[in-house]
Design an enzyme around this catalytic site. Structure first.
Site, mmCIF file in Angstrom:
data_model
loop_
_atom_site.group_PDB
_atom_site.id
_atom_site.type_symbol
_atom_site.label_atom_id
_atom_site.label_comp_id
_atom_site.label_asym_id
_atom_site.label_seq_id
_atom_site.Cartn_x
_atom_site.Cartn_y
_atom_site.Cartn_z
ATOM 1 N N ARG A 9 0.839 -1.205 0.000
ATOM 2 C CA ARG A 9 0.000 0.000 0.000
ATOM 3 C C ARG A 9 0.871 1.250 0.000
ATOM 4 N NH1 ARG A 9 -1.391 3.838 3.292
ATOM 5 N NH2 ARG A 9 -0.378 2.903 5.110
ATOM 6 N N ALA A 10 0.469 2.224 -0.810
ATOM 7 C CA ALA A 10 1.079 3.551 -0.777
ATOM 8 C C ALA A 10 -0.021 4.547 -0.441
ATOM 9 C CB ALA A 10 1.727 3.893 -2.110
ATOM 10 N N SER A 11 0.353 5.602 0.263
ATOM 11 C CA SER A 11 -0.651 6.526 0.787
ATOM 12 C C SER A 11 -1.291 7.392 -0.286
ATOM 13 C CB SER A 11 -0.033 7.426 1.860
ATOM 14 O OG SER A 11 0.423 6.653 2.944
ATOM 15 N N THR A 12 -0.491 7.846 -1.265
ATOM 16 C CA THR A 12 -1.031 8.764 -2.266
ATOM 17 C C THR A 12 -1.010 8.123 -3.642
ATOM 18 O OG1 THR A 12 1.100 9.773 -2.809
ATOM 19 C CG2 THR A 12 -0.099 10.694 -0.937
ATOM 20 N N GLN A 15 2.388 7.854 -5.491
ATOM 21 C CA GLN A 15 3.437 6.956 -5.016
ATOM 22 C C GLN A 15 3.252 5.569 -5.624
ATOM 23 O OE1 GLN A 15 2.835 7.260 -0.786
ATOM 24 N NE2 GLN A 15 4.299 8.948 -0.572
#
Length: 207
Positions: A9-12, A15
């Protein structure tokens, strides 16, 4: 054979959620395991509204390993949502394992022992602690960000978020060369929505 499901998982959206893929593959290989499926998405860790995480949980069977780069990939949740996620995980008897959490590595063992049972209990306590720490870190950063924006606005210096023009240029070039969305996302490290946005711009320019 132990089933290992890796969650990335990446936050934005800008990314690359797949950046830790090789690290997890190396970790699995060190323990003579093979990752069965990767589940990658760009989503905030502060919400349970994560389609790929829900798909992972839905497809998992009892005893499967849920492998994450760091615990905060799973848990920047409120206490209520973290309890919901843990309940689903516990009901399926999934094993959360992370390279950063050595006590979780005992869950890779096929045979249970008194030591592994004790470490399993310790691991659960550490998971709760790390989840609480991740949530606090998230809230602290959001608060500092909001304060910074407010100060910048008061000083007339806040211009909003700038677009990453270099990424858009790279996306545009790859679209012109007929690369697929998935190839562009993997290569540039961007979101599908950004690729779609640039594609729309290209079509408008060509019209």
């Amino acid at each position: 054979m132990q089933i290992v499901r890796a969650y990335l998982r990446a936050s934005t959206k800008e990314q690359n959620a797949n950046r830790a893929k090789q690290q997890l593959q190396d970790f699995a290989a060190q323990h003579n395991l093979t990752i069965t499926t990767f589940y990658a998405e760009n989503a905030s860790g502060a919400t349970l509204n994560r389609p790929e995480l829900m798909r992972l949980l839905s497809e998992s069977s009892e005893g499967d390993i849920l492998l994450v780069e760091q615990i905060d990939r799973l848990a920047r949740l409120s206490n209520e949502d973290w309890d919901k996620l843990k309940r689903i995980i516990n009901d399926k008897k999934l094993k959360i394992v992370s390279p950063e959490l050595p006590t979780s590595h005992v869950l890779l063992e096929k045979e249970a022992s008194f030591t592994s049972v004790v470490l399993h209990a310790v691991n659960n306590l550490l998971l709760d602690l790390l989840a609480a720490t991740a949530r606090k870190d998230y809230e602290d950063r959001r608060r500092r960000q909001a304060q910074g924006i407010q100060t910048a606005k008061q000083q007339g210096k806040y211009a909003g978020r700038k677009e990453d023009l270099s990424k858009q240029t790279a996306i545009k070039s790859m679209l012109k060369d007929k690369h697929s969305y998935n190839e562009i996302i993997e290569s540039v490290g961007c979101s599908r929505s950004l690729v779609a946005k640039v594609s729309k711009q290209l079509k408008e320019e060509a019209a």
